[in-house]
Design a protein around this motif. Structure first.
Motif, mmCIF file in Angstrom:
data_model
loop_
_atom_site.group_PDB
_atom_site.id
_atom_site.type_symbol
_atom_site.label_atom_id
_atom_site.label_comp_id
_atom_site.label_asym_id
_atom_site.label_seq_id
_atom_site.Cartn_x
_atom_site.Cartn_y
_atom_site.Cartn_z
ATOM 1 N N PHE B 321 0.842 -1.340 0.169
ATOM 2 C CA PHE B 321 0.020 0.272 0.035
ATOM 3 C C PHE B 321 0.753 1.243 0.021
ATOM 4 C CE2 PHE B 321 -3.797 -2.128 2.504
ATOM 5 C CZ PHE B 321 -4.177 -2.882 1.440
ATOM 6 N N ARG B 322 1.958 1.244 0.985
ATOM 7 C CA ARG B 322 2.831 2.465 0.976
ATOM 8 C C ARG B 322 3.422 2.792 -0.393
ATOM 9 N NH1 ARG B 322 3.457 2.975 6.510
ATOM 10 N NH2 ARG B 322 3.558 0.676 6.966
ATOM 11 N N LYS B 323 3.892 1.498 -1.168
ATOM 12 C CA LYS B 323 4.269 1.945 -2.584
ATOM 13 C C LYS B 323 3.311 2.206 -3.468
ATOM 14 C CE LYS B 323 8.377 -0.769 -1.922
ATOM 15 N NZ LYS B 323 9.603 0.094 -2.356
ATOM 16 N N GLY B 324 2.070 2.326 -2.956
ATOM 17 C CA GLY B 324 1.207 2.760 -3.941
ATOM 18 C C GLY B 324 0.434 1.522 -4.821
ATOM 19 N N ILE B 325 0.561 0.324 -4.304
ATOM 20 C CA ILE B 325 0.199 -0.792 -4.844
ATOM 21 C C ILE B 325 -1.040 -1.343 -3.848
ATOM 22 C CG2 ILE B 325 0.736 -3.195 -5.884
ATOM 23 C CD1 ILE B 325 3.253 -2.000 -6.812
ATOM 24 N N ILE B 326 -2.322 -1.268 -4.577
ATOM 25 C CA ILE B 326 -3.544 -1.838 -3.644
ATOM 26 C C ILE B 326 -3.746 -3.158 -3.973
ATOM 27 C CG2 ILE B 326 -5.595 -1.269 -2.681
ATOM 28 C CD1 ILE B 326 -5.395 1.523 -4.165
ATOM 29 N N VAL B 327 -3.394 -4.052 -3.315
ATOM 30 C CA VAL B 327 -3.753 -5.528 -3.433
ATOM 31 C C VAL B 327 -4.964 -5.880 -2.306
ATOM 32 C CG1 VAL B 327 -1.422 -6.331 -4.050
ATOM 33 C CG2 VAL B 327 -1.991 -6.296 -1.752
ATOM 34 N N ARG B 328 -5.540 -7.026 -2.277
ATOM 35 C CA ARG B 328 -6.652 -7.248 -1.370
ATOM 36 C C ARG B 328 -6.012 -8.219 -0.409
ATOM 37 N NH1 ARG B 328 -12.179 -7.845 -1.868
ATOM 38 N NH2 ARG B 328 -12.934 -8.277 0.197
ATOM 39 N N GLY B 329 -6.094 -7.471 0.896
ATOM 40 C CA GLY B 329 -5.567 -8.376 2.290
ATOM 41 C C GLY B 329 -6.720 -9.205 2.479
ATOM 42 N N CYS B 330 -6.248 -10.505 2.825
ATOM 43 C CA CYS B 330 -7.341 -11.735 3.058
ATOM 44 C C CYS B 330 -7.806 -11.964 4.475
ATOM 45 C CB CYS B 330 -6.685 -13.029 2.443
ATOM 46 S SG CYS B 330 -6.677 -12.553 0.579
ATOM 47 N N GLY B 331 -7.507 -10.829 5.379
ATOM 48 C CA GLY B 331 -7.890 -11.226 6.616
ATOM 49 C C GLY B 331 -9.314 -11.344 6.868
ATOM 50 N N SER B 332 -10.163 -10.847 5.941
ATOM 51 C CA SER B 332 -11.605 -10.981 6.028
ATOM 52 C C SER B 332 -12.128 -12.075 5.393
ATOM 53 C CB SER B 332 -12.346 -9.807 5.584
ATOM 54 O OG SER B 332 -12.264 -9.639 4.134
ATOM 55 N N PHE B 333 -11.302 -12.953 4.845
ATOM 56 C CA PHE B 333 -11.681 -14.315 4.220
ATOM 57 C C PHE B 333 -11.690 -15.553 5.304
ATOM 58 C CE2 PHE B 333 -10.771 -11.791 0.586
ATOM 59 C CZ PHE B 333 -11.557 -12.326 -0.623
#
Lengths: 362, 362
Positions: B321-333
């Motif tokens: 995120f800090r590098k401007g790359i938005i991936v999807r964290g999977c903590g909610s799966f």
């Protein structure tokens, strides 16, 4: 295997929503050229959408591959300004969508809802779908107009009543509720759903009362005066608790970005709105006057439609179809019959064609 | 008054759907320029929609003031041809909408549903919303891939089980179900919902089995390979009885005419589809290879995304995120944790930026 045995009881009892007949249906049944048919059956805006809304929609198409904002924040802010209220706004895929979320939140087996009828049939369908029982409270019928029977509504409230539905201006009767009548109903402390789909054509809106009454939710739509029925955008004004509930139970991406952006632009095109409203107001007075001149009962209307009674001559509706004029027969509205039809106000020449055809038939 | 006391029990327990972080959120949290952020979080099509679909959408805008066809007949015919099946098709406001109608028809208090997890969280949300209990059946975890635990599913079926949810290719793990596995599950005679949102990126579809099994419903979407997430169009293949039920319970005008017409054109633009699929297939192999080269666990994928495990280093997601790359964290799966994230395949240079950033972090 028989799928039907797994279906919930509430679902088996749900009637299919009946919409107005389409141009294609009438063309094929009566053998009329499509170009010779005019459709005054669904209270659409005959002027079409605002050019500014179309431009905004085209702009939005460029990012059609991206999911839309689930909360439609820009549109909600603009709606607050448009309605000049401080309550919350939630947006839906048409007001049908907002209405379903409200029923979903409150209604289940053992519950009931009061519905002032005749009115839009979808309230009753939704209540049944979620296992509740809809109780119809008939409007009072005067010489030239209908009115809400507030006492009858108040007397019908019981502990299992979860929702009270009022449509104002009411579809298809055209009458509106007054602020004092609505406040009497709100004092029951039941959740009151006030559907103001046609408010732009009337003199007033009660949305401001959502600031005072947490049990009031007021719905509105871009399908009527704003001419965006095809894009699907509706909304409601309500308090914060209800907003949060709706955000939890609605489909996350329920309103397309095209609809959000077009609706936003439509709100700002005041000129197109005023022209649409003026056309409907002049047209309804013209239709009412001419229909009464033909000896028919035509009810006063605050909407973009007129309810007409053809006493003892229900065949008039089919005669109109035969002449290529699609109106909405009212046989499926509880409290009305085949002796009533609703005609949507069209363009000036469409209204004239309707009146001329009606004259020939009568 | 307290609105909350009127809310149905099932609704109070519904969790809010969590979607991927937006560019605006990341820009504001980490103080990054919007233009320096790439979003690989929602499995959208990085090529955008087909130009033919956009043209069809613009054409449809001209009749935005008219209600759309409630059954989307033209689109349904084209979908039958696209899938080469004789079953029925019903269209929804995204496949979320179709999924909700299926749950609405079958699930109420006292019922349950089996869900092969980790998977798309909306199935579980819907089951809870309608009063049912979702039972999670974990996938089997292999060295480089996940697989469905068919025996565990079969052993978990009980009389109160109303639905079994399978997503194939599965989001976020990327594995697909085989025909024989699906048939074993269908033999339980429970209604099986097979979500094929990502089928275009895989080798096969099981939609044809809806011709044989009346308890199978297969959903699909225009939001992924067709790049129309913003317009909202999804569908399902099913038998006639289920189609008629869905038509009764869905909102009558649920799919805008813009979405219907764009989807119709998208189906015919085979070249754009093939280009989109090829980009995703090449991109996922590239990402998997490079991630494994960095010593990370990257799972095989039949979708347009890759699941990556960063064992013991969950902070890597925030570093991205800090590098401007938005991936999807999977903590909610359910079944996954903060040690997993899902990255959507982007354009070639976006995939490279992602891999380069990952290398710098690891």
């Amino acid at each position: 295997m028989k799928l039907e045995k797994f279906v919930k009881k509430s679902i088996s009892n749900v009637p299919l929503y009946v919409s107005g007949k389409t141009i294609e249906e009438i063309a094929s049944i009566y053998g009329i050229e499509v170009d010779n048919i005019i459709r005054l059956a669904s209270n659409e805006n005959p002027l079409g959408p605002s050019p500014a809304a179309l431009e905004a929609a085209e702009e939005a198409l460029k990012v059609s591959h991206l999911y839309p904002d689930p909360e439609a924040k820009d549109l909600c802010s603009a709606l607050k300004e448009y309605m000049n209220i401080n309550s919350e706004i939630v947006v839906g895929n048409g007001s049908d969508d907002v209405l379903e979320q409200i029923v979903k939140i409150f209604v289940e087996y053992g519950n009931s809802a009061l519905i002032a009828v005749p009115t839009f049939s979808y309230y009753s369908i939704l209540v049944k779908m979620y296992g509740g029982i809809p109780y119809n409270i008939p409007l009072k019928k005067g010489k030239n107009s209908f009115s809400f029977d507030v006492n009858s509504i108040l007397n019908s409230v019981e502990s299992k009543t979860k929702l009270i539905f009022i449509c104002s201006p009411n579809n298809p009767t055209g009458n509106s509720i007054s602020e004092s009548e609505l406040e009497e109903i709100l004092e029951t402390e039941k959740v009151v759903v006030l559907d103001e789909a046609y408010k732009e054509f009337s003199e007033s809106s009660m949305a401001e009362l959502t600031e005072t009454y947490s049990n009031l939710v007021v719905t509105g739509t871009f399908s009527k005066a704003f001419g965006l029925a095809g894009l699907r955008a509706g909304y409601c004004a309500c308090n914060t608790a209800l907003k949060e509930l709706i955000l939890k139970v609605k489909q996350p991406f329920n309103v397309s970005f095209v609809a959000q952006n077009a609706a936003l632009a439509a709100l700002k095109d005041v000129e197109h709105l005023e022209r649409s409203v003026k056309l409907a107001r002049n047209g309804r007075e013209y239709i009412i006057k001419r229909a009464r001149g033909l000896g028919l009962k035509a009810y006063d209307s605050q909407g973009n439609f007129v309810l007409i009674k053809v006493e003892g001559k229900p065949e008039i509706v089919e005669d109109l179809f035969r002449k290529g004029i699609i109106v909405r027969g009212c046989g499926s509205f509880p409290g009305l019959s085949e002796e009533y039809f609703r005609v949507s106000v069209g363009l000036e020449d469409e209204n004239k064609m309707f009146v001329d055809s009606l004259r020939e038939i009568v």
